[in-house]
Design a protein around this motif. Structure first.
Motif, PDB file in Angstrom:
ATOM      1  N   SER A  17       0.856  -1.168   0.000  1.00  0.00           N
ATOM      2  CA  SER A  17       0.000   0.000   0.000  1.00  0.00           C
ATOM      3  C   SER A  17       0.895   1.221   0.000  1.00  0.00           C
ATOM      4  CB  SER A  17      -0.926  -0.019   1.211  1.00  0.00           C
ATOM      5  OG  SER A  17      -0.580   0.969   2.108  1.00  0.00           O
ATOM      6  N   LEU A  18       0.478   2.233  -0.707  1.00  0.00           N
ATOM      7  CA  LEU A  18       1.336   3.409  -0.901  1.00  0.00           C
ATOM      8  C   LEU A  18       1.648   4.078   0.432  1.00  0.00           C
ATOM      9  CD1 LEU A  18       2.654   5.178  -3.022  1.00  0.00           C
ATOM     10  CD2 LEU A  18       0.619   6.573  -3.012  1.00  0.00           C
ATOM     11  N   ILE A  19       0.631   4.095   1.328  1.00  0.00           N
ATOM     12  CA  ILE A  19       0.829   4.776   2.609  1.00  0.00           C
ATOM     13  C   ILE A  19       1.911   4.083   3.415  1.00  0.00           C
ATOM     14  CG2 ILE A  19      -0.307   5.370   4.750  1.00  0.00           C
ATOM     15  CD1 ILE A  19      -2.874   5.647   3.187  1.00  0.00           C
ATOM     16  N   THR A  20       1.816   2.739   3.492  1.00  0.00           N
ATOM     17  CA  THR A  20       2.814   2.007   4.262  1.00  0.00           C
ATOM     18  C   THR A  20       4.196   2.186   3.666  1.00  0.00           C
ATOM     19  OG1 THR A  20       1.063   0.386   4.315  1.00  0.00           O
ATOM     20  CG2 THR A  20       3.060  -0.153   5.472  1.00  0.00           C
ATOM     21  N   GLN A  21       4.251   2.113   2.317  1.00  0.00           N
ATOM     22  CA  GLN A  21       5.568   2.203   1.680  1.00  0.00           C
ATOM     23  C   GLN A  21       6.201   3.568   1.921  1.00  0.00           C
ATOM     24  OE1 GLN A  21       5.006   1.147  -2.385  1.00  0.00           O
ATOM     25  NE2 GLN A  21       5.042  -1.039  -1.931  1.00  0.00           N
ATOM     26  N   THR A  22       5.394   4.627   1.794  1.00  0.00           N
ATOM     27  CA  THR A  22       5.956   5.964   2.008  1.00  0.00           C
ATOM     28  C   THR A  22       6.419   6.135   3.447  1.00  0.00           C
ATOM     29  OG1 THR A  22       4.299   6.698   0.446  1.00  0.00           O
ATOM     30  CG2 THR A  22       5.537   8.383   1.583  1.00  0.00           C
ATOM     31  N   ALA A  23       5.590   5.674   4.390  1.00  0.00           N
ATOM     32  CA  ALA A  23       5.972   5.829   5.796  1.00  0.00           C
ATOM     33  C   ALA A  23       7.247   5.054   6.090  1.00  0.00           C
ATOM     34  CB  ALA A  23       4.845   5.348   6.698  1.00  0.00           C
TER      35      ALA A  23
ATOM     36  N   GLY B  37      -6.626   3.657  17.521  1.00  0.00           N
ATOM     37  CA  GLY B  37      -5.667   4.459  16.767  1.00  0.00           C
ATOM     38  C   GLY B  37      -5.818   5.946  17.024  1.00  0.00           C
ATOM     39  N   LYS B  38      -7.062   6.441  16.957  1.00  0.00           N
ATOM     40  CA  LYS B  38      -7.279   7.881  17.095  1.00  0.00           C
ATOM     41  C   LYS B  38      -6.857   8.381  18.458  1.00  0.00           C
ATOM     42  CE  LYS B  38      -9.193   9.539  13.366  1.00  0.00           C
ATOM     43  NZ  LYS B  38      -9.922   8.583  12.663  1.00  0.00           N
ATOM     44  N   SER B  39      -7.438   7.766  19.517  1.00  0.00           N
ATOM     45  CA  SER B  39      -7.183   8.308  20.848  1.00  0.00           C
ATOM     46  C   SER B  39      -5.731   8.068  21.241  1.00  0.00           C
ATOM     47  CB  SER B  39      -8.104   7.652  21.857  1.00  0.00           C
ATOM     48  OG  SER B  39      -7.773   6.295  21.961  1.00  0.00           O
ATOM     49  N   ASP B  40      -5.137   6.981  20.746  1.00  0.00           N
ATOM     50  CA  ASP B  40      -3.771   6.665  21.128  1.00  0.00           C
ATOM     51  C   ASP B  40      -2.801   7.721  20.640  1.00  0.00           C
ATOM     52  OD1 ASP B  40      -3.076   4.522  22.692  1.00  0.00           O
ATOM     53  OD2 ASP B  40      -1.785   3.719  21.115  1.00  0.00           O
ATOM     54  N   SER B  41      -2.940   8.116  19.352  1.00  0.00           N
ATOM     55  CA  SER B  41      -1.939   9.071  18.862  1.00  0.00           C
ATOM     56  C   SER B  41      -2.099  10.424  19.557  1.00  0.00           C
ATOM     57  CB  SER B  41      -2.002   9.206  17.344  1.00  0.00           C
ATOM     58  OG  SER B  41      -3.308   9.226  16.894  1.00  0.00           O
ATOM     59  N   LEU B  42      -3.337  10.859  19.776  1.00  0.00           N
ATOM     60  CA  LEU B  42      -3.527  12.145  20.467  1.00  0.00           C
ATOM     61  C   LEU B  42      -3.011  12.070  21.895  1.00  0.00           C
ATOM     62  CD1 LEU B  42      -4.613  14.979  20.542  1.00  0.00           C
ATOM     63  CD2 LEU B  42      -6.778  14.064  21.304  1.00  0.00           C
ATOM     64  N   LEU B  71      10.557  15.176  22.230  1.00  0.00           N
ATOM     65  CA  LEU B  71       9.614  15.618  21.191  1.00  0.00           C
ATOM     66  C   LEU B  71       9.791  14.809  19.912  1.00  0.00           C
ATOM     67  CD1 LEU B  71       9.437  19.465  21.557  1.00  0.00           C
ATOM     68  CD2 LEU B  71       7.779  17.747  22.193  1.00  0.00           C
ATOM     69  N   LEU B  72      11.037  14.351  19.631  1.00  0.00           N
ATOM     70  CA  LEU B  72      11.250  13.516  18.436  1.00  0.00           C
ATOM     71  C   LEU B  72      10.454  12.220  18.524  1.00  0.00           C
ATOM     72  CD1 LEU B  72      14.995  13.841  17.485  1.00  0.00           C
ATOM     73  CD2 LEU B  72      13.020  14.566  16.211  1.00  0.00           C
ATOM     74  N   ILE B  73      10.284  11.702  19.763  1.00  0.00           N
ATOM     75  CA  ILE B  73       9.448  10.507  19.931  1.00  0.00           C
ATOM     76  C   ILE B  73       8.028  10.800  19.467  1.00  0.00           C
ATOM     77  CG2 ILE B  73       8.570   8.844  21.594  1.00  0.00           C
ATOM     78  CD1 ILE B  73      10.963   9.335  23.284  1.00  0.00           C
ATOM     79  N   ALA B  74       7.539  12.019  19.777  1.00  0.00           N
ATOM     80  CA  ALA B  74       6.189  12.389  19.357  1.00  0.00           C
ATOM     81  C   ALA B  74       6.076  12.389  17.836  1.00  0.00           C
ATOM     82  CB  ALA B  74       5.828  13.760  19.917  1.00  0.00           C
ATOM     83  N   VAL B  75       7.109  12.920  17.154  1.00  0.00           N
ATOM     84  CA  VAL B  75       7.097  12.923  15.690  1.00  0.00           C
ATOM     85  C   VAL B  75       7.064  11.489  15.167  1.00  0.00           C
ATOM     86  CG1 VAL B  75       8.408  13.560  13.647  1.00  0.00           C
ATOM     87  CG2 VAL B  75       8.295  15.112  15.576  1.00  0.00           C
ATOM     88  N   PHE B  76       7.886  10.632  15.785  1.00  0.00           N
ATOM     89  CA  PHE B  76       7.912   9.221  15.368  1.00  0.00           C
ATOM     90  C   PHE B  76       6.543   8.576  15.530  1.00  0.00           C
ATOM     91  CE2 PHE B  76       8.429   4.754  16.344  1.00  0.00           C
ATOM     92  CZ  PHE B  76       9.158   4.335  15.251  1.00  0.00           C
ATOM     93  N   TYR B  78       3.665  10.071  15.556  1.00  0.00           N
ATOM     94  CA  TYR B  78       2.719  10.626  14.588  1.00  0.00           C
ATOM     95  C   TYR B  78       2.887  10.008  13.215  1.00  0.00           C
ATOM     96  CZ  TYR B  78      -0.404  14.172  16.286  1.00  0.00           C
ATOM     97  OH  TYR B  78      -1.459  14.796  16.856  1.00  0.00           O
ATOM     98  N   VAL B  79       4.088   9.554  12.855  1.00  0.00           N
ATOM     99  CA  VAL B  79       4.245   8.878  11.568  1.00  0.00           C
ATOM    100  C   VAL B  79       3.869   7.413  11.681  1.00  0.00           C
ATOM    101  CG1 VAL B  79       5.867   8.297   9.750  1.00  0.00           C
ATOM    102  CG2 VAL B  79       6.020  10.495  10.859  1.00  0.00           C
ATOM    103  N   ALA B  80       4.325   6.755  12.742  1.00  0.00           N
ATOM    104  CA  ALA B  80       4.258   5.296  12.785  1.00  0.00           C
ATOM    105  C   ALA B  80       2.888   4.772  13.196  1.00  0.00           C
ATOM    106  CB  ALA B  80       5.320   4.767  13.743  1.00  0.00           C
ATOM    107  N   SER B  81       2.238   5.441  14.155  1.00  0.00           N
ATOM    108  CA  SER B  81       0.999   4.867  14.689  1.00  0.00           C
ATOM    109  C   SER B  81      -0.143   4.854  13.665  1.00  0.00           C
ATOM    110  CB  SER B  81       0.611   5.635  15.955  1.00  0.00           C
ATOM    111  OG  SER B  81      -0.657   5.287  16.391  1.00  0.00           O
ATOM    112  N   PRO B  82      -0.411   5.971  12.933  1.00  0.00           N
ATOM    113  CA  PRO B  82      -1.453   5.888  11.911  1.00  0.00           C
ATOM    114  C   PRO B  82      -1.128   4.903  10.803  1.00  0.00           C
ATOM    115  CG  PRO B  82      -0.956   8.153  12.403  1.00  0.00           C
ATOM    116  CD  PRO B  82       0.104   7.337  13.045  1.00  0.00           C
TER     117      PRO B  82
END
Lengths: 160, 107
Positions: A17-23, B37-42, B71-76, B78-82
């Motif tokens: 999936s594009l989203i997974t690959q980009t992430a 997913g939603k509540s966890d990232s927030l 704060l870098l953990i927060a960025v991580f 925000y990318v990884a959890s969704p």
């Protein structure tokens, strides 16, 4: 529901999936950098060779999950991987054996003072770092190849 | 500053609690994953920002560096959890787990 499922299936392969690959493409360099950081800071902060090696190996596992086996093997062939693993084991046992050769016990780094005079205390710190690098390389290689072999049943062709 | 940090951490814990409630009470896989997913990232970002602020209570360069790392953990996250949530949902869809509709049995 059925329609949606068919659309997803015809679009691409199951895992892609594009989203997974980009992430994953975004995260892999930082994960590897963090792995190196954990290895290098192993003596005075939490972490060390094993944990850093696992982080480095997990970056390849992430690539293998988001893309397929061929992409990962193009970036890091099996031959290179085995070379890294054996190099790590060689560094570990080599440093230990050098200590024994230069008159100390196995892995007694202060004996290496004869080789480069840094002082025994400095050598104890630096020797731990050398051994951590060896452990990190070996663990990275084993983690990656474990996933590749188990994920493709030893065939090294498709992956999950 | 400590008060603001405490408020942020408490807000994060509140959203964690809401997320747990959603995981326990929602009827099927997709809606449970939505709650998680939603509540966890927030919530985790709120907690992390709170911890980073609390770390600044005696202000020095080393503490600022540690706060930036937090704060870098927060960025991580925000990318990884969704992304993880997306991958799970997509796999469930491909494997054919049916969404819950009104009147059906809870799973």
């Amino acid at each position: 529901m059925r329609q949606l499922q068919q659309r997803v299936e015809t679009q691409q392969q199951v895992g892609e999936s594009l989203i997974t690959q980009t992430a994953v493409r975004l995260l892999v360099p930082f994960v590897q950098l963090f792995g190196l950081y954990v290895i290098v800071h192993g003596h005075y902060s939490p972490g060390g060779g094993f944990q850093g090696g696992v982080l480095l190996g997990s970056s390849f596992i992430m690539l293998g999950l988001a893309y397929d086996q061929k992409t990962v093997l193009r970036l890091m062939s099996e031959r290179t991987n085995i070379l890294f693993g054996n190099l790590g084991a060689l560094i570990f046992t080599g440093v230990g054996a050098l200590c024994a050769i230069f008159g100390g016990l196995f892995l007694d780094y202060s004996a290496l003072d004869v080789l480069i005079p840094l002082g025994p205390i400095e050598w104890r710190s630096f020797g731990i770092f050398l051994v951590e690098v060896g452990v990190g390389l070996a663990v990275m290689s084993i983690m990656a190849s474990l996933f590749w072999d188990l994920g493709s049943a030893g065939q090294m062709d498709e992956g999950l | 500053m400590t008060l603001v940090a405490m408020l942020l951490i408490l807000a994060g814990l509140f959203f964690f609690a809401i997320g747990v409630l959603g995981i326990l009470r929602f009827p099927d896989f997709y809606s449970r994953l939505h709650a998680a997913g939603k509540s966890d990232s927030l919530a985790s970002v709120l907690v992390i920002v709170g911890v980073a602020l609390y770390n600044l209570h005696d202000f020095s360069f080393a503490n600022v560096l540690v706060s930036l790392k937090i704060l870098l953990i927060a960025v991580f996250i925000y990318v990884a959890s969704p992304t993880a949530t997306h991958a799970l949902t997509r796999t469930a869809l491909v494997l054919g787990i049916e969404p819950w509709e009104k009147g059906k049995k809870r799973r």
